[in-house]
Design a protein around this motif. Sequence first.
Motif, PDB file in Angstrom:
ATOM      1  N   GLY A 367      27.648 -18.114 -81.064  1.00 37.03           N
ATOM      2  CA  GLY A 367      29.228 -17.926 -81.395  1.00 37.03           C
ATOM      3  C   GLY A 367      30.088 -18.959 -81.519  1.00 37.03           C
ATOM      4  O   GLY A 367      30.942 -19.009 -82.464  1.00 37.03           O
ATOM      5  N   THR A 368      29.137 -20.398 -81.467  1.00 38.50           N
ATOM      6  CA  THR A 368      30.068 -21.785 -81.836  1.00 38.50           C
ATOM      7  C   THR A 368      29.783 -22.081 -83.206  1.00 38.50           C
ATOM      8  O   THR A 368      30.825 -22.794 -83.890  1.00 38.50           O
ATOM      9  CB  THR A 368      29.463 -22.689 -80.893  1.00 38.50           C
ATOM     10  OG1 THR A 368      28.185 -22.959 -80.980  1.00 38.50           O
ATOM     11  CG2 THR A 368      30.107 -22.406 -79.369  1.00 38.50           C
ATOM     12  N   ASN A 370      28.764 -19.704 -85.856  1.00 41.50           N
ATOM     13  CA  ASN A 370      28.834 -18.371 -86.661  1.00 41.50           C
ATOM     14  C   ASN A 370      27.575 -18.632 -87.864  1.00 41.50           C
ATOM     15  O   ASN A 370      27.746 -18.455 -88.933  1.00 41.50           O
ATOM     16  CB  ASN A 370      30.104 -18.473 -87.299  1.00 41.50           C
ATOM     17  CG  ASN A 370      31.158 -17.819 -86.458  1.00 41.50           C
ATOM     18  OD1 ASN A 370      30.799 -17.103 -85.662  1.00 41.50           O
ATOM     19  ND2 ASN A 370      32.263 -17.855 -86.860  1.00 41.50           N
TER      20      ASN A 370
HETATM   21  C1  NAG Z   1      33.160 -17.245 -85.806  1.00 38.90           C
HETATM   22  O1  NAG Z   1      33.453 -16.263 -86.231  1.00 38.90           O
HETATM   23  C2  NAG Z   1      34.493 -15.549 -85.441  1.00 38.90           C
HETATM   24  C3  NAG Z   1      34.845 -14.167 -85.929  1.00 38.90           C
HETATM   25  O2  NAG Z   1      34.503 -13.954 -87.092  1.00 38.90           O
HETATM   26  C4  NAG Z   1      35.682 -16.246 -85.738  1.00 38.90           C
HETATM   27  O3  NAG Z   1      37.209 -15.955 -84.756  1.00 38.90           O
HETATM   28  C5  NAG Z   1      35.507 -17.740 -85.232  1.00 38.90           C
HETATM   29  O4  NAG Z   1      36.559 -18.662 -85.436  1.00 38.90           O
HETATM   30  C6  NAG Z   1      34.349 -18.414 -85.884  1.00 38.90           C
HETATM   31  N1  NAG Z   1      34.131 -19.574 -85.554  1.00 38.90           N
HETATM   32  C7  NAG Z   1      33.812 -20.751 -86.243  1.00 38.90           C
HETATM   33  C8  NAG Z   1      33.272 -21.778 -85.408  1.00 38.90           C
HETATM   34  O5  NAG Z   1      33.722 -20.756 -87.331  1.00 38.90           O
END
Ligand code: NAG
Length: 612
Positions: A367-368, A370
Amino acid sequence: MIMRTLCCLVCILFGFYPFVLALDGRSALVHRQAQQNSSAVLVDFQVYKPVEFVPESTGCNEVLLLMEHQFAFSYGHPFVGNYVPPACDFDTVRINLTVTSQGRQYDRLALMFLGDIEVFRTSTAEPTTNGIIWTYIKEMSQYLALWKTPQKLIFDLGNLIDNTYTGPYNVTLTASFTKQNNVRVADVILPISSRQSANNVSSAFNVPGDNATVALKIPQTASRAIVSISACGQSTEEFWWSNVFSQDTDDFNSTVGELYGYSPFREIQLLIDGVLAGVVWPFPIIFTGGVAPGFWRPIVGIDAFDLREPEIDISPFLPLLTDGKAHSFQIKVVGLNTPPNGPVTLSQSVGSYWVVTGKVFVYLDDGTTNNSVNASERRVLPKVVAPKPEFTITRNLVQNSRTGANESLSYSVKGKRTFSITSGSTSWTQTLSYSNVGLLNQQGISQRNILSTTGESSSSGIGLDGTQTEYRTTFNYPLDVNTTYGIGKNSLTINALMSRGLEISSTGGLGISTYTLTSGPSDLQTKQWGTAYYSSITGGSSLSSGETTDKFTETSGGTTYNRYVRAVNGTVIDNGQNSEPISPLAQSGWRFSPGRASVRSILGRGPGKLYG
Ligand SMILES: *[C@@H]1O[C@H](CO)[C@@H](O)[C@H](O)[C@H]1NC(C)=O
Ligand SMILES: *[C@@H]1O[C@H](CO)[C@@H](O)[C@H](O)[C@H]1NC(C)=O
Ligand SMILES: *[C@@H]1O[C@H](CO)[C@@H](O)[C@H](O)[C@H]1NC(C)=O
Ligand SMILES: *[C@@H]1O[C@H](CO)[C@@H](O)[C@H](O)[C@H]1NC(C)=O
Ligand SMILES: *[C@@H]1O[C@H](CO)[C@@H](O)[C@H](O)[C@H]1NC(C)=O
Ligand SMILES: *[C@@H]1O[C@H](CO)[C@@H](O)[C@H](O)[C@H]1NC(C)=O
Ligand SMILES: *[C@@H]1O[C@H](CO)[C@@H](O)[C@H](O)[C@H]1NC(C)=O
Ligand SMILES: *[C@@H]1O[C@H](CO)[C@@H](O)[C@H](O)[C@H]1NC(C)=O
Ligand SMILES: *[C@@H]1O[C@H](CO)[C@@H](O)[C@H](O)[C@H]1NC(C)=O
Ligand SMILES: *[C@@H]1O[C@H](CO)[C@@H](O)[C@H](O)[C@H]1NC(C)=O
Ligand SMILES: *[C@@H]1O[C@H](CO)[C@@H](O)[C@H](O)[C@H]1NC(C)=O
């Protein structure tokens, strides 16, 4: 028996040194006796960069006994135990494997599984009549995902005891659990194995007998995935690097018996949904009974106590594999077809047999970054560029024009392969080359093979920190082995020369590598060379001697470890310093044992019958 010896010693000591008894009494004698006996035991070792068994820890600090077991009649009967994780928060796991044996026994292969997943492949030193002991400490944190949950522990060390092969292996296995703020390791580990843990047996495939194919579902949030492959030849494939072309297996049938075929080249292939995903050109492992036993006492062969597992980055397949469906993973072992008048091609099979497993180390998108595959990328096949490998061979069988007997066989193989697989910014490439020059002379009684396998791999993609990274690994496996047999009416001799090496340089990789056995950049340069001699009188005794030098340098984890060590007829001379000479008992245990029936019954190749 022991009591009688003690009584006798008490009398003698009492007579000559009564004050000893007065000071220390019986316990001093018992102590003396124990020391004398322990010095009769030969301490075997593999030269490797030491791993601390219980590193200093700020939090969790637990040691568990995982197994204490005697492997005697253990073919098909592994140790089965239940592992329950300690209650504290750990990120580092290391094992201590300590083995003792006494008597006569072959080198044996051992595989350790957590459930269906192989986590360690080792082999045994051959015991002596007065006993041996060794300890090997191994980093196991790459399997953290498994250690975090209860597991069935299966330790498979197939051994047999009879009138000739008398040594059981007593094995103690402990594990330490500590907190080190270690590197991130795989979140999910999946087996490419026969998945037999429910039946309390080993999950290894035996190839080519088994079809080493499994169907696996890869988690949809996977961001990177690495496959590691554990594979080694046994029986007719143990010395695959000295095998001949299949048309030459009967060249010297009357002098050395059957030779083993499919050429001295092997490739291990990983196929995903039938598509080649990467290959391994294997390291020529030599076990402690291999070539001539005198080389490997007490210094065992490179990696004999810890067989490395080469890695293939399958991240370019993730767009295909993360569709929630099962995909097939297959491991194949191939050699060469060398028809007299046709082109050289990869064989679809090899001799019997290879012990093979693999596993998939999956790193999830946490999740960090993506970094998992997005929907529009799904189901896309990577671009595979896999030209056919190129081989050239030579072969010259020289016959005596008068008697028609086959005098000598010289042969050679040169091979090259490049391979690349790409998907978006993720790629895996390999460049490999191989050369083997073999000569059997004196009607096959003497054989020399000079081998070199070199390669480079690189893996590119989004790293676990979210940035584009590239890792490079190069290796070199040089080997030169010459074995000459002497066959008398009731006697045999083995004379052997050996020089070999293992060089691996890596800029790093994901997690803790099953190949470099460490995390981050590393450089390993190691060599072994020596001579060994063995002679045996049928029904009489045998004599073994040998001299092995081991030179080792590894830089990893920010430190360098060097060792230069020689063993001469069992006595170890470390870093140029004469250490304690081997005790007379250990010496005789090392050198003498009852004579053997044939070369083939000792080495698994060469003149004579394999059994009896
Ligand atoms: C990863 O994706 C989520 C949902 O699309 C978004 O809210 C988040 O900011 C993204 N994180 C990064 C580090 O790009
Ligand atoms: C000590 O070694 C001697 C000689 O090898 C042997 O006879 C004796 O049984 C051993 N004692 C023990 C306690 O192992
Ligand atoms: C490894 O285990 C053996 C047997 O349990 C023990 O004697 C030895 O001290 C241990 N080694 C280390 C470094 O902990
Ligand atoms: C192995 O274990 C058995 C049973 O505990 C013991 O009798 C034997 O002496 C041990 N052998 C060695 C070589 O340690
Ligand atoms: C496997 O071993 C366990 C523990 O020893 C035993 O309870 C179980 O019945 C065994 N299973 C099979 C299939 O043999
Ligand atoms: C091996 O197993 C796979 C999957 O079950 C099957 O598709 C394939 O045909 C088998 N190969 C052989 C040679 O039996
Ligand atoms: C010589 O080698 C050929 C080819 O392998 C074989 O057919 C023949 O039997 C051998 N001759 C002898 C005398 O062993
Ligand atoms: C090889 O030699 C053995 C024993 O002498 C014999 O039984 C066998 O038939 C021979 N094989 C070939 C292919 O000549
Ligand atoms: C998904 O990947 C494609 C191809 O790399 C890219 O064009 C697209 O912007 C990505 N979509 C998302 C939502 O990140
Ligand atoms: C291998 O060693 C033997 C004995 O020392 C020698 O006769 C033979 O020529 C050597 N072979 C090669 C190819 O050097
Ligand atoms: C090792 O033993 C062999 C056989 O007894 C002997 O010929 C050789 O000289 C010994 N080597 C050394 C360096 O003592």
